[in-house]
Design a protein around this motif. Structure first.
Motif, PDB file in Angstrom:
ATOM      1  N   THR A 159       0.826  -1.211   0.000  1.00 30.73           N
ATOM      2  CA  THR A 159       0.000   0.000   0.000  1.00 30.73           C
ATOM      3  C   THR A 159       0.859   1.260   0.000  1.00 30.73           C
ATOM      4  OG1 THR A 159      -0.107  -0.041   2.422  1.00 30.73           O
ATOM      5  CG2 THR A 159      -1.906  -1.113   1.228  1.00 30.73           C
ATOM      6  N   ALA A 160       0.310   2.321  -0.595  1.00 33.54           N
ATOM      7  CA  ALA A 160       1.005   3.611  -0.578  1.00 33.54           C
ATOM      8  C   ALA A 160       1.110   4.142   0.845  1.00 33.54           C
ATOM      9  CB  ALA A 160       0.277   4.609  -1.480  1.00 33.54           C
ATOM     10  N   LEU A 161       0.052   3.977   1.636  1.00 33.73           N
ATOM     11  CA  LEU A 161       0.093   4.395   3.037  1.00 33.73           C
ATOM     12  C   LEU A 161       1.213   3.667   3.778  1.00 33.73           C
ATOM     13  CD1 LEU A 161      -3.718   4.432   3.926  1.00 33.73           C
ATOM     14  CD2 LEU A 161      -2.211   6.427   3.912  1.00 33.73           C
ATOM     15  N   GLY A 220      -6.582  -0.875  -8.786  1.00 36.07           N
ATOM     16  CA  GLY A 220      -6.540   0.304  -7.925  1.00 36.07           C
ATOM     17  C   GLY A 220      -5.167   0.955  -7.910  1.00 36.07           C
ATOM     18  N   ARG A 221      -5.169   2.260  -7.784  1.00 37.61           N
ATOM     19  CA  ARG A 221      -3.921   3.021  -7.679  1.00 37.61           C
ATOM     20  C   ARG A 221      -4.067   4.024  -6.540  1.00 37.61           C
ATOM     21  NH1 ARG A 221      -3.187   3.841 -12.729  1.00 37.61           N
ATOM     22  NH2 ARG A 221      -1.598   2.224 -12.986  1.00 37.61           N
ATOM     23  N   CYS A 222      -2.969   4.271  -5.823  1.00 37.46           N
ATOM     24  CA  CYS A 222      -3.029   5.140  -4.650  1.00 37.46           C
ATOM     25  C   CYS A 222      -1.712   5.893  -4.499  1.00 37.46           C
ATOM     26  CB  CYS A 222      -3.300   4.291  -3.406  1.00 37.46           C
ATOM     27  SG  CYS A 222      -3.590   5.238  -1.885  1.00 37.46           S
ATOM     28  N   VAL A 223      -1.786   7.119  -3.984  1.00 38.49           N
ATOM     29  CA  VAL A 223      -0.594   7.916  -3.691  1.00 38.49           C
ATOM     30  C   VAL A 223      -0.723   8.442  -2.265  1.00 38.49           C
ATOM     31  CG1 VAL A 223      -1.648   9.969  -4.715  1.00 38.49           C
ATOM     32  CG2 VAL A 223       0.831   9.889  -4.419  1.00 38.49           C
ATOM     33  N   ALA A 224       0.388   8.436  -1.512  1.00 33.12           N
ATOM     34  CA  ALA A 224       0.331   8.799  -0.093  1.00 33.12           C
ATOM     35  C   ALA A 224       1.530   9.649   0.307  1.00 33.12           C
ATOM     36  CB  ALA A 224       0.288   7.536   0.772  1.00 33.12           C
ATOM     37  N   ALA A 225       1.323  10.458   1.348  1.00 32.02           N
ATOM     38  CA  ALA A 225       2.387  11.276   1.936  1.00 32.02           C
ATOM     39  C   ALA A 225       2.357  11.092   3.447  1.00 32.02           C
ATOM     40  CB  ALA A 225       2.210  12.750   1.571  1.00 32.02           C
ATOM     41  N   PRO A 226       3.524  10.994   4.086  1.00 34.58           N
ATOM     42  CA  PRO A 226       3.570  10.774   5.541  1.00 34.58           C
ATOM     43  C   PRO A 226       3.216  12.023   6.330  1.00 34.58           C
ATOM     44  CG  PRO A 226       5.780  11.108   4.703  1.00 34.58           C
ATOM     45  CD  PRO A 226       4.868  11.100   3.502  1.00 34.58           C
ATOM     46  N   LEU A 227       2.664  11.819   7.519  1.00 36.01           N
ATOM     47  CA  LEU A 227       2.394  12.923   8.451  1.00 36.01           C
ATOM     48  C   LEU A 227       3.562  13.007   9.421  1.00 36.01           C
ATOM     49  CD1 LEU A 227      -1.407  12.425   9.236  1.00 36.01           C
ATOM     50  CD2 LEU A 227      -0.353  14.008   7.628  1.00 36.01           C
ATOM     51  N   LEU A 228       4.607  13.662   8.998  1.00 39.71           N
ATOM     52  CA  LEU A 228       5.803  13.783   9.817  1.00 39.71           C
ATOM     53  C   LEU A 228       5.576  14.797  10.933  1.00 39.71           C
ATOM     54  CD1 LEU A 228       8.467  13.841   6.960  1.00 39.71           C
ATOM     55  CD2 LEU A 228       7.654  11.872   8.274  1.00 39.71           C
ATOM     56  N   GLY A 229       6.161  14.542  12.092  1.00 37.10           N
ATOM     57  CA  GLY A 229       6.061  15.483  13.199  1.00 37.10           C
ATOM     58  C   GLY A 229       4.857  15.282  14.091  1.00 37.10           C
TER      59      GLY A 229
END
Length: 275
Positions: A159-161, A220-229
């Motif tokens: 997963t992207a997540l 399915g396609r997915c894109v994710a970004a981390p929640l840093l901090g």
């Protein structure tokens, strides 16, 4: 004669010099040192060094390291192998339910904004044990959409997540998680080699986002970004059916995701709750 059950003393039965906390100190030095270390970790966003721990606790570096090693062994501390910094570990995730609820509430308006702008489903996910759990989902309004349900769990490696979160975990921790789950093949595109996955994480760190290119769902396609901090292993994502949501579309969404993720992580109310 029957033996009478032993009763724990209460304050009324204690001698005068033991009935007042001011008169007698019942603290345990080892526990106090652990508390000092954890407080120091909590106050730091980027992490702390072994020297800082030794100076704060007054311990020799060798003893401070043993404290940190024990906490790391129980997942309350994690160490960044690149720079040697220590941070709070995943063992505290289950203890932060209030923080999770506040994170979910703060993230939802941003997820709705992402859904409305791109027309696809927006998600907030968290690493729970060795899987990703969806803690908030704002579904696409389109009739055909890609959407999980709150509480659903998916593998880390497909997963992207999962990739976005794993890219910012200690390498040894990631390898342990992969060994636990076994990296099963979800589709013909799933990464099933630990070495290939670690190389993928290096790319995620370089780009600032992760893409699941039909690796968890065949369509399915997915894109994710981390929640840093945020002190939590969390990330946000946008997902859609692959025939409609191309790789190029995902890369365009990634720019917005990175901005939104930074806004959520630095939300003043969320920061205040952490303190």
């Amino acid at each position: 004669m029957a033996r009478q059950p032993k009763q724990e003393p209460d304050d009324a039965n204690l001698p005068d010099d033991e009935s007042s906390g001011a008169e007698r100190d019942y603290s345990v030095r080892a526990v106090e040192r652990v508390c000092l270390i954890l407080n120091l970790l909590q106050e730091s966003v980027d992490g702390i060094t072994l020297n800082e721990v030794a100076q704060t606790t007054g311990l020799p570096k060798s003893s401070a390291f043993r404290y940190l090693w024990t906490l790391e062994h129980h997942r309350y501390v994690e160490r960044d192998e690149i720079n040697g910094l220590f941070r709070l570990g995943l063992g505290f995730v289950g203890m932060q339910s209030r923080h999770l609820e506040i994170l979910r509430e703060r993230a939802r308006p941003s997820l709705e904004e992402l859904r409305d702008e791109f027309g696809e489903t927006a998600n907030l996910g968290l690493l729970d044990g060795d899987h990703i759990i969806y803690i908030e989902i704002v579904e696409s309004r389109r009739g055909v959409r890609l959407a999980a349900s709150r509480g659903d769990r998916d593998p880390l490696h497909s997963t992207a997540l999962g990739k976005a979160i794993a890219a910012h975990l200690p390498a040894e921790r990631v390898k342990t998680l992969l060994a636990t789950t076994g990296m099963p093949s979800r589709t013909s595109s799933t990464i099933t080699s630990p070495d290939d996955f670690m190389a993928e994480l290096a790319l995620v760190r370089k780009n600032g986002y992760a893409i699941d290119n039909c690796e968890n769902e065949v369509d399915g396609r997915c894109v994710a970004a981390p929640l840093l901090g945020t002190h939590l292993p969390a990330a946000i994502s946008v997902s859609g059916p692959s025939p409609r949501f191309s790789v190029q579309d995902a890369k365009k969404v990634a720019k917005k995701l990175i901005q939104v993720a930074a806004g959520i992580a630095t939300n003043p109310d969320l920061q205040q709750d952490r303190e």
